[in-house]
Design a protein around this motif. Structure first.
Motif, PDB file in Angstrom:
ATOM      1  N   TYR A 143       0.843  -1.187   0.000  1.00 40.92           N
ATOM      2  CA  TYR A 143       0.000   0.000   0.000  1.00 40.92           C
ATOM      3  C   TYR A 143       0.884   1.246   0.000  1.00 40.92           C
ATOM      4  N   SER A 144       0.432   2.283  -0.711  1.00 37.98           N
ATOM      5  CA  SER A 144       1.097   3.572  -0.559  1.00 37.98           C
ATOM      6  C   SER A 144       0.636   4.154   0.771  1.00 37.98           C
ATOM      7  N   PHE A 145       1.436   5.060   1.327  1.00 40.84           N
ATOM      8  CA  PHE A 145       1.069   5.624   2.627  1.00 40.84           C
ATOM      9  C   PHE A 145      -0.213   6.441   2.517  1.00 40.84           C
ATOM     10  N   LYS A 146      -0.406   7.078   1.386  1.00 37.05           N
ATOM     11  CA  LYS A 146      -1.631   7.863   1.164  1.00 37.05           C
ATOM     12  C   LYS A 146      -2.862   6.964   1.240  1.00 37.05           C
TER      13      LYS A 146
ATOM     14  N   TYR B 153       0.687  10.056  13.564  1.00 42.43           N
ATOM     15  CA  TYR B 153       0.235   8.937  14.400  1.00 42.43           C
ATOM     16  C   TYR B 153       0.278   7.621  13.623  1.00 42.43           C
ATOM     17  N   LEU B 154      -0.208   7.665  12.375  1.00 40.12           N
ATOM     18  CA  LEU B 154      -0.233   6.456  11.553  1.00 40.12           C
ATOM     19  C   LEU B 154       1.178   5.989  11.207  1.00 40.12           C
ATOM     20  N   LYS B 155       2.077   6.939  10.922  1.00 40.89           N
ATOM     21  CA  LYS B 155       3.458   6.560  10.580  1.00 40.89           C
ATOM     22  C   LYS B 155       4.154   5.930  11.785  1.00 40.89           C
ATOM     23  N   GLU B 156       3.848   6.396  12.979  1.00 42.20           N
ATOM     24  CA  GLU B 156       4.441   5.818  14.196  1.00 42.20           C
ATOM     25  C   GLU B 156       4.051   4.347  14.338  1.00 42.20           C
TER      26      GLU B 156
END
Length: 252
Positions: free
Chosen positions: A196-199, A211-214
């Protein structure tokens, strides 16, 4: 004194074929709890539509055994583990055995390589939650004896404040959900696709970027090169694809 050990080739078994199988760490730990002549499970090999399907079923008693070797019905580990088979022709691998007198003997050559992965189920998700909880950092609160009086030179606006304001605008009014809720959404998404792309992950979870990247840095990795550059996937210990699924997603 030389550290070299003698290699016994008197009863060479290079014609004996063995399987090299990668299993989850918690599964190998359960095997260690079995008695000397106890059964750890059953291996079934079937032919379906011309394709060989291999599956391991964990012994029911070991599935409910705690680290202390006691039975706990509330602890129900996954019991079904289908194999993902890989070719072993690209390289020559062998298995050696070291005896009581430090004598090393050849047990056989690897003819099949495989990965033993659990079927995605409620019991599997419970195990993953417990593993994540066990590695959470312990937070410490400490009461100060006196007020902090450090004086900083004032600036118009700190760089991190500017960055924070920029992120707030890009994230809009996203509200942090409970951590476990976010993990459930992520695991559910990665059951459908490997990359998945981060977007896309932000769109799926509706969570703030920071928060999601953590959370993703704890359970996933970002591909920096290759066909899936700049996409995220789960770390190996959190993957649970169905047989053949990973290979299909990696093919161009």
């Amino acid at each position: 004194m030389s550290d070299k050990k003698e290699l016994n080739l008197a009863a060479v078994r290079q014609n004996k074929g063995v399987w090299l199988v990668k299993v989850p760490k918690y599964l190998s730990q359960q095997w260690d709890k079995a008695t000397e002549k106890g059964e750890v499970g059953k291996l079934s090999i079937e032919k379906k539509q011309g394709k060989t399907e291999v599956r391991f079923s964990l012994n029911e008693g070991l599935a409910t055994m705690t680290a202390a070797g006691e039975k706990d019905e509330s602890l129900q580990l996954p019991r079904e583990y289908p194999f993902t088979m890989h070719t072993a022709s690209a390289q020559t691998l062998a298995v050696f055995c070291q005896g009581d007198a430090d004598e090393i003997s050849l047990e056989g050559t690897v003819v099949h390589r495989a990965e033993c992965r659990p079927v995605v189920s409620d019991s599997y998700m419970k195990v993953k939650r417990l593993q994540i909880e066990s590695v959470k950092p312990q937070r410490l609160s400490q009461q100060l004896d006196r007020a902090v009086t450090t004086i900083f030179k004032p600036v118009a606006n700190h760089d991190f404040n500017l960055e924070h304001e920029k992120k707030k605008k890009s994230e809009g009014k996203m509200v942090r959900a409970d951590r476990q809720v976010v993990l459930d959404m992520l695991f559910s998404a990665f059951e459908k696709h490997q990359y998945y792309s981060f977007k896309d992950l932000v769109d799926i979870t509706k969570q703030p970027v920071t928060y999601l990247k953590e959370i993703m840095r704890e359970i996933g990795t970002c591909n920096r090169k290759g066909a899936h550059k700049s996409t995220w996937e789960l770390k190996p210990e959190y993957r649970h694809y169905q047989p053949g699924e990973e290979e299909e997603e990696k093919s161009p």
